[in-house]
Write a protein that holds these residues in place. Structure first.
Motif, PDB file in Angstrom:
ATOM      1  N   CYS A 108       2.893  57.341  49.377  1.00 17.24           N
ATOM      2  CA  CYS A 108       1.685  56.292  48.742  1.00 17.24           C
ATOM      3  C   CYS A 108       1.123  57.088  47.540  1.00 17.24           C
ATOM      4  O   CYS A 108       1.012  55.759  46.587  1.00 17.24           O
ATOM      5  N   ILE A 109       0.876  58.090  47.262  1.00 21.15           N
ATOM      6  CA  ILE A 109       0.569  58.462  46.142  1.00 21.15           C
ATOM      7  C   ILE A 109       1.352  58.493  44.919  1.00 21.15           C
ATOM      8  O   ILE A 109       1.059  58.369  43.762  1.00 21.15           O
ATOM      9  N   PHE A 119       3.231  55.929  39.832  1.00 21.30           N
ATOM     10  CA  PHE A 119       4.498  55.050  39.310  1.00 21.30           C
ATOM     11  C   PHE A 119       3.768  53.822  38.877  1.00 21.30           C
ATOM     12  O   PHE A 119       3.913  53.441  37.569  1.00 21.30           O
ATOM     13  N   HIS A 120       3.009  53.143  39.846  1.00 19.79           N
ATOM     14  CA  HIS A 120       2.648  51.686  39.249  1.00 19.79           C
ATOM     15  C   HIS A 120       1.528  51.708  38.315  1.00 19.79           C
ATOM     16  O   HIS A 120       1.295  50.896  37.456  1.00 19.79           O
ATOM     17  N   ALA A 135       5.788  63.821  37.704  1.00 21.04           N
ATOM     18  CA  ALA A 135       6.929  63.175  37.857  1.00 21.04           C
ATOM     19  C   ALA A 135       6.792  61.442  38.104  1.00 21.04           C
ATOM     20  O   ALA A 135       7.283  60.921  37.346  1.00 21.04           O
ATOM     21  N   PRO A 136       5.731  61.245  38.895  1.00 21.36           N
ATOM     22  CA  PRO A 136       5.570  59.779  39.443  1.00 21.36           C
ATOM     23  C   PRO A 136       5.206  59.108  38.019  1.00 21.36           C
ATOM     24  O   PRO A 136       5.530  58.036  37.750  1.00 21.36           O
ATOM     25  N   VAL A 137       4.520  59.500  37.151  1.00 19.01           N
ATOM     26  CA  VAL A 137       3.937  58.995  36.053  1.00 19.01           C
ATOM     27  C   VAL A 137       4.969  58.902  34.896  1.00 19.01           C
ATOM     28  O   VAL A 137       5.101  57.865  34.428  1.00 19.01           O
ATOM     29  N   LEU A 168      14.753  50.140  42.418  1.00 21.48           N
ATOM     30  CA  LEU A 168      15.253  51.382  42.668  1.00 21.48           C
ATOM     31  C   LEU A 168      14.357  52.656  43.078  1.00 21.48           C
ATOM     32  O   LEU A 168      14.593  53.138  44.154  1.00 21.48           O
ATOM     33  N   PHE A 169      13.239  52.838  42.134  1.00 18.64           N
ATOM     34  CA  PHE A 169      12.423  53.859  42.619  1.00 18.64           C
ATOM     35  C   PHE A 169      11.643  53.595  43.958  1.00 18.64           C
ATOM     36  O   PHE A 169      11.614  54.574  44.835  1.00 18.64           O
TER      37      PHE A 169
END
Length: 181
Positions: free
Chosen positions: A52-53, A58-59, A107-109, A120-121
Motif C-alpha cells: 500500500c505505501i 507511485f500514484h 524507488a516508488p516515486v 504493469l507496476f
C-alpha cells in the motif's frame, strides 16, 4: 516497539511495515513465533503495508508530481540512479527495489515518474510485496527462538540489540552483494 505491536496488533504492523519496513516485519515474525500475533495476520500485515505505501508513492508521483514532497524526493541523489535502473531493467527493478537499501526510499516515486505503465507496476508490486512480506516475517519467525534465548539469558534490551545487529549485518551483506558496490 513490541509493546506497541502487542497493544495495536496487526494494524500497527501494517503501518510500520509500510513506513519503516523490515524491523516491523521481523518483529511481527518474532511475535508470531511467541503466539502474540497470528502468523498469517503478521504476514498479511507486512505484505499489505509494504504494498500500500508503495502504491501510494507511485500514484502520488504519477499524478501529483508537482507536490513539494515528490519534488523533494526527486532531488535526492539516488533518484536519478533509480530512474536509470528502471529504464534499463523495469520488471527486475520493481520486483527487487525493496531489497536495494540505497534506493528503497525513492524507488516508488521514481517508478511513478518513469514511463513504466501503471498496469504493469501494480501486479509486479503486489508480487514483490508478497515475497518481501513472507521473507522478512518468516525470518523474524525463524529468529524467534534465538530472540527468546537471548531475552531469557541477557534481558530484553540485549535481545532487541541482538535483533537490530542481525538486521544490520543482513543489510550490510545485501548491500555488499549489489552490482556496482
Amino acid at each position: 516497539m513490541e509493546e506497541l505491536i502487542l497493544r495495536y496488533g496487526v494494524i500497527l504492523l501494517f503501518l510500520g511495515a509500510g513506513i519503516e519496513g523490515e524491523p516491523f516485519a521481523l518483529a511481527g515474525g518474532v511475535l508470531a513465533h511467541r503466539h502474540s500475533l497470528p502468523v498469517y495476520g503478521a504476514v498479511l500485515a507486512a505484505i499489505g503495508g509494504s504494498c500500500c505505501i508503495d502504491q501510494f508513492w507511485f500514484h502520488l508521483s504519477r499524478y501529483f508530481s508537482r507536490t513539494r514532497i515528490v519534488r523533494r524526493v526527486s532531488e535526492r541523489p539516488a533518484f536519478q540512479r533509480a530512474i536509470e535502473l528502471i529504464e534499463s531493467y523495469p520488471i527486475r527493478f520493481v520486483l527487487l527495489f525493496r531489497f536495494a537499501y540505497g534506493l528503497r526510499a525513492v524507488a516508488p516515486v521514481a517508478i511513478g515518474a518513469s514511463r513504466l505503465p501503471t498496469w504493469l507496476f501494480v501486479p509486479l508490486n503486489i508480487v514483490a510485496a508478497i515475497v518481501w512480506g513472507c521473507l522478512f516475517t518468516g525470518l523474524g519467525y525463524l529468529a524467534g527462538p534465538a530472540f527468546e534465548q537471548a531475552e531469557a539469558r541477557y534481558g530484553k534490551g540485549i535481545a532487541i540489540a541482538t535483533v537490530c545487529l542481525s538486521v544490520a549485518v543482513f543489510v550490510f551483506v545485501m548491500r555488499r552483494g549489489r552490482p556496482g558496490k
